[in-house]
Design an enzyme around this catalytic site. Sequence first.
Site, PDB file in Angstrom:
ATOM      1  N   GLY A  80       0.827  -1.201   0.000  1.00 13.72           N
ATOM      2  CA  GLY A  80       0.000   0.000   0.000  1.00 13.72           C
ATOM      3  C   GLY A  80       0.858   1.245   0.000  1.00 13.72           C
ATOM      4  N   SER A  81       0.321   2.319   0.512  1.00 13.74           N
ATOM      5  CA  SER A  81       1.023   3.598   0.505  1.00 13.74           C
ATOM      6  C   SER A  81       2.085   3.648   1.596  1.00 13.74           C
ATOM      7  CB  SER A  81       0.024   4.732   0.728  1.00 13.74           C
ATOM      8  OG  SER A  81      -0.500   4.664   2.057  1.00 13.74           O
ATOM      9  N   GLY A 116       2.273   2.193   5.525  1.00 14.81           N
ATOM     10  CA  GLY A 116       3.421   1.509   6.113  1.00 14.81           C
ATOM     11  C   GLY A 116       3.905   2.171   7.381  1.00 14.81           C
ATOM     12  N   GLU A 150       5.742  -3.401   1.195  1.00 13.59           N
ATOM     13  CA  GLU A 150       5.917  -2.991  -0.204  1.00 13.59           C
ATOM     14  C   GLU A 150       5.046  -1.760  -0.382  1.00 13.59           C
ATOM     15  OE1 GLU A 150       5.951  -1.827  -3.530  1.00 13.59           O
ATOM     16  OE2 GLU A 150       4.290  -3.201  -3.873  1.00 13.59           O
TER      17      GLU A 150
END
Length: 508
Positions: free
Chosen positions: A240-241, A245, A262
């Site tokens: 995701g963004s 994270g 990721e």
Amino acid sequence: MSEAITSLPSEVDQLLQRLGVPRAAYTGGTLAVRSPISGETIANLSQTSPAEVTAAIARAHTAYQAWRNVPAPRRGELVRLLGEELRAAKADLGLLVTLEVGKVPSEGAGEVQEMIDICDFAVGLSRQLYGLTIATERAEHRMMETWHPMGVVGVISAFNFPVAVWCWNAALALVCGNAVVWKPSEKTPLTALATVAIAQRALARFGDAPAGLLELLVGQRDIGEVLVDDEHVKVLSATGSTAMGKAVAPRLAGRFARAILELGGNNAAIVTPSADLDLALRGIAFAAMGTAGQRCTTLRRLFVHDSVYDTLVPQLAKVYAKVQVGDPRTAGTLVGPLIDRAAFDGMQKALAESRAQGATVHGGARVEDIAGGAAYYVRPALVELQDHAGPVLRETFAPILYVVRYQSLDQAIDWHNAVGAGLSSSIFTLNMREAERFMASNGSDCGIANVNIGPSGAEIGGAFGGEKETGGGRESGSDSWKAYMRRATNTINYSTALPLAQGVKFDI
């Protein structure tokens, strides 16, 4: 066109039925799923409650306790069967990806092929979970390392690759002896329902897999938070963004769980004076416009040497002007819709900021004559900048390609590395020194560095992931499997003596 779009909900229903998803799983619920192709609601799913999440994780933990004792090659047999079932369902699942995400059919099918490929990889891996034999300083001793399963692996996936990312994780996690709990994006849960139905057929053919080995959670952020915080979840893969994270990582660190992150990718390419410009043009076009600019590895920044700028960039502008934007099911379409209005608004904000800084913007406008007002189709935008500053420094998840003229390779690499993310990168050059410099330790700071191909479209054989604000995680190929296992160092004494390391004496 209008007839095709009107039939979309029934087309989705027929696909889900063929894929084996019970109609009750996607009707009558509170989570509305819309297709970006038309903006229509195509399903209404029931959502998993926080209490049901906890119960699903508990079932997965119990399954793990049995699955870890199954020999790895036997675990690989389950993944082999999953690959077979995916092959049989490839056309339907690929089309469902198209309808739920808006990808053109070749990209939808390609995503399913990624799933098949990682299954093939993982089957071979199930006989290659190697540990080292290590030289020991003590006579008649042996030192080695062994690898063991971790436990429950949580997977939080994003809308843009709604099924491949789960399979990258699940195929490896399963052969490594773990159970998997999956929370897909709330924007794309239908492909997850279909994938789990396919996996259930593989489980049935396998015969004796423990119940709870593969669990699915449907809902919003709150159930993802339960997955992040549950002590039984030993590994969490989150796509995701960068903002996501930054929220997830401290919570995992607080309970010493392992994170595979990721996140964002403000990816760039450099075009040097020696580049094959025809090759570069094709590579740039796909990398920047494919999936409507909504890949983690989408090309977002382009540095073109002054000596070739006036040749390449006008050609690129012509490609941008003529590329076909439309319903992805229509023949010839290369750029489908944005996922939703938020993506469109983010794109328009970035373009307005660029114009305010004096940039020249080619394209970027909404295409109004496709599917009415509920879908968001745009012309891809090519933005010529005077300097590497402003919105180019952040990732905008849309088809915007910022172009900057550079004078020296050092300058281009400095600009390349001057952003928070570090996922993927590329250079177009026929000069070996330039290529090697780009891949060296003082070159690209990304997890992926390519030569004469764009930054997107990675194969499963390599480890996928990036550095800095991309999160540092690695998924898919190479030795990414190690993230799903714990390492034990073993020393075996087969002598009658008890020598201590480093020559220590302790006589009693």
